[in-house]
Design a protein around this motif. Sequence first.
Motif, PDB file in Angstrom:
ATOM      1  N   HIS A   1       1.405   4.651  -1.142  1.00 49.02           N
ATOM      2  CA  HIS A   1       0.360   5.514  -1.707  1.00 49.02           C
ATOM      3  C   HIS A   1       0.929   6.840  -2.160  1.00 49.02           C
ATOM      4  O   HIS A   1       1.492   7.596  -1.362  1.00 49.02           O
ATOM      5  CB  HIS A   1      -0.741   5.749  -0.658  1.00 49.02           C
ATOM      6  CG  HIS A   1      -1.798   6.708  -1.085  1.00 49.02           C
ATOM      7  ND1 HIS A   1      -2.584   6.498  -2.198  1.00 49.02           N
ATOM      8  CD2 HIS A   1      -2.195   7.900  -0.556  1.00 49.02           C
ATOM      9  CE1 HIS A   1      -3.435   7.504  -2.326  1.00 49.02           C
ATOM     10  NE2 HIS A   1      -3.204   8.374  -1.353  1.00 49.02           N
ATOM     11  N   LYS A   2       0.789   7.157  -3.455  1.00 54.68           N
ATOM     12  CA  LYS A   2       1.227   8.448  -3.974  1.00 54.68           C
ATOM     13  C   LYS A   2       0.189   9.505  -3.621  1.00 54.68           C
ATOM     14  O   LYS A   2      -1.017   9.285  -3.754  1.00 54.68           O
ATOM     15  CB  LYS A   2       1.411   8.375  -5.487  1.00 54.68           C
ATOM     16  CG  LYS A   2       1.969   9.667  -6.088  1.00 54.68           C
ATOM     17  CD  LYS A   2       2.140   9.517  -7.600  1.00 54.68           C
ATOM     18  CE  LYS A   2       2.645  10.819  -8.210  1.00 54.68           C
ATOM     19  NZ  LYS A   2       2.767  10.719  -9.675  1.00 54.68           N
ATOM     20  N   MET A   3       0.665  10.687  -3.193  1.00 56.40           N
ATOM     21  CA  MET A   3      -0.243  11.744  -2.738  1.00 56.40           C
ATOM     22  C   MET A   3      -0.049  13.012  -3.563  1.00 56.40           C
ATOM     23  O   MET A   3       1.074  13.433  -3.821  1.00 56.40           O
ATOM     24  CB  MET A   3       0.035  12.082  -1.261  1.00 56.40           C
ATOM     25  CG  MET A   3      -0.032  10.910  -0.307  1.00 56.40           C
ATOM     26  SD  MET A   3       0.248  11.411   1.416  1.00 56.40           S
ATOM     27  CE  MET A   3       1.975  11.915   1.352  1.00 56.40           C
TER      28      MET A   3
ATOM     29  N   LYS B   1       4.064   5.289   9.845  1.00 53.92           N
ATOM     30  CA  LYS B   1       3.507   5.862   8.628  1.00 53.92           C
ATOM     31  C   LYS B   1       4.451   6.984   8.226  1.00 53.92           C
ATOM     32  O   LYS B   1       4.446   8.049   8.831  1.00 53.92           O
ATOM     33  CB  LYS B   1       2.096   6.398   8.866  1.00 53.92           C
ATOM     34  CG  LYS B   1       1.068   5.327   9.191  1.00 53.92           C
ATOM     35  CD  LYS B   1      -0.346   5.890   9.218  1.00 53.92           C
ATOM     36  CE  LYS B   1      -0.501   6.962  10.279  1.00 53.92           C
ATOM     37  NZ  LYS B   1      -1.899   7.480  10.354  1.00 53.92           N
TER      38      LYS B   1
ATOM     39  N   GLY C   1       0.783  -1.226   0.000  1.00 49.20           N
ATOM     40  CA  GLY C   1       0.000   0.000   0.000  1.00 49.20           C
ATOM     41  C   GLY C   1       0.813   1.272   0.000  1.00 49.20           C
ATOM     42  O   GLY C   1       0.454   2.238   0.671  1.00 49.20           O
TER      43      GLY C   1
ATOM     44  N   HIS D   1       3.916   2.763   4.492  1.00 45.61           N
ATOM     45  CA  HIS D   1       3.712   2.034   5.742  1.00 45.61           C
ATOM     46  C   HIS D   1       4.909   1.107   5.972  1.00 45.61           C
ATOM     47  O   HIS D   1       5.276   0.325   5.095  1.00 45.61           O
ATOM     48  CB  HIS D   1       2.407   1.239   5.692  1.00 45.61           C
ATOM     49  CG  HIS D   1       1.190   2.111   5.667  1.00 45.61           C
ATOM     50  ND1 HIS D   1       0.519   2.484   6.807  1.00 45.61           N
ATOM     51  CD2 HIS D   1       0.551   2.709   4.633  1.00 45.61           C
ATOM     52  CE1 HIS D   1      -0.498   3.264   6.483  1.00 45.61           C
ATOM     53  NE2 HIS D   1      -0.502   3.419   5.166  1.00 45.61           N
TER      54      HIS D   1
ATOM     55  N   TYR E   1       4.787  10.459  -1.176  1.00 45.29           N
ATOM     56  CA  TYR E   1       4.199   9.150  -0.919  1.00 45.29           C
ATOM     57  C   TYR E   1       3.962   8.965   0.579  1.00 45.29           C
ATOM     58  O   TYR E   1       4.707   9.490   1.408  1.00 45.29           O
ATOM     59  CB  TYR E   1       5.134   8.029  -1.383  1.00 45.29           C
ATOM     60  CG  TYR E   1       5.411   7.973  -2.867  1.00 45.29           C
ATOM     61  CD1 TYR E   1       4.650   7.160  -3.711  1.00 45.29           C
ATOM     62  CD2 TYR E   1       6.448   8.715  -3.423  1.00 45.29           C
ATOM     63  CE1 TYR E   1       4.917   7.090  -5.077  1.00 45.29           C
ATOM     64  CE2 TYR E   1       6.719   8.664  -4.781  1.00 45.29           C
ATOM     65  CZ  TYR E   1       5.949   7.840  -5.613  1.00 45.29           C
ATOM     66  OH  TYR E   1       6.216   7.779  -6.954  1.00 45.29           O
TER      67      TYR E   1
END
Length: 337
Positions: A248-250, A292, A246, A282, A279
């Motif tokens: 995750h690109k933001m 995180k 997971g 996790h 990103y």
Amino acid sequence: MEFNLSPVLAFLALAVVVSHAALSPEQYWNYVLPNTPMPKAVKVLLHPDFMENKGTSVNVGGGGVNVNTGKGKPGGGTSVNVGGKGGGVSVNTGHKGKPVYVNPGGFIYNYAATETQVHDDPNVALFFLEKDMHPRATMTLHFTENTETATFLPRQIAQKIPFSSDKLPEILKKFSVKPGSAEAEIMKNTIKECEQPQIQGEDKYCATSLESMIDFSTSKIGKNAYAISTEVQKQTPEQKYTIAAGVHKMGGDKSVVCHKQNYAYAVFYCHKSETTRAYMVHLEGADGTKAKAVAICHTDTSAWNPKHLAFQVLKVEPGTIPICHFLPQDHIVWIPK
């Protein structure tokens, strides 16, 4: 040794300059960003009791603010190391007669790293290549604790305090800091970093209050934004972390990253670049600790100092390959929603 300045006491000491109608930093956040949760890194700097009390001591009087930085502790020397948090300077005065070393942080693009920094700076572990950021990859990391308790001043107060090299004597006097001391050297270098010209493709600003950080960040990415910081379940020594599923690109390719500096009150070195990717990653440590972590990847490093810490650690040349780094816990990234 730390700079510890209570915003509450400072506010009381200088309240005469503040309008009764002025919004507090927290109220300003809620006014400009009504749907944006406040990250832990900001809460800590607004409410020092949010974290364990570190023994803040501030004396206000006589027109100045005296910051108790813990002199007189056993050991005979003064040691300040904010490099592990990217704070911009590392000072070690050791015992009497030993030199003072001041090294810039690893997150400012136009600085060359010293050999000592390459070997000893905890930031070294935070740099990696974007291609290595994938589930099940392992990295040896050390997310250092937020020990710097210098907190935000309301903007109405911060604006009345000089923040420039030519006003350094006045600044040191206001905070009862002895010229030539380790504290003075830290403050001088933080201001100097802020006054350095920005590199090509970078838009930089040093925010001396939460309100000014909000204004700069939202002016670059819009008010429909959110802020986020790295959070680690508990403090651990350096250990191996595994990237969990997971990644995750933001926020596309636009962000504003604000790095906490070491100063008598909270100052953030903020810069916006169109060639960054953010990103959320996790991580799980070897001892089970979960984190995180915010990762920032720079897709164009061609204008960076060729002797920047990242190039020396990763053995790559400027502008050749995307370089990433995790953000320490007291840094903040602003992302468009």
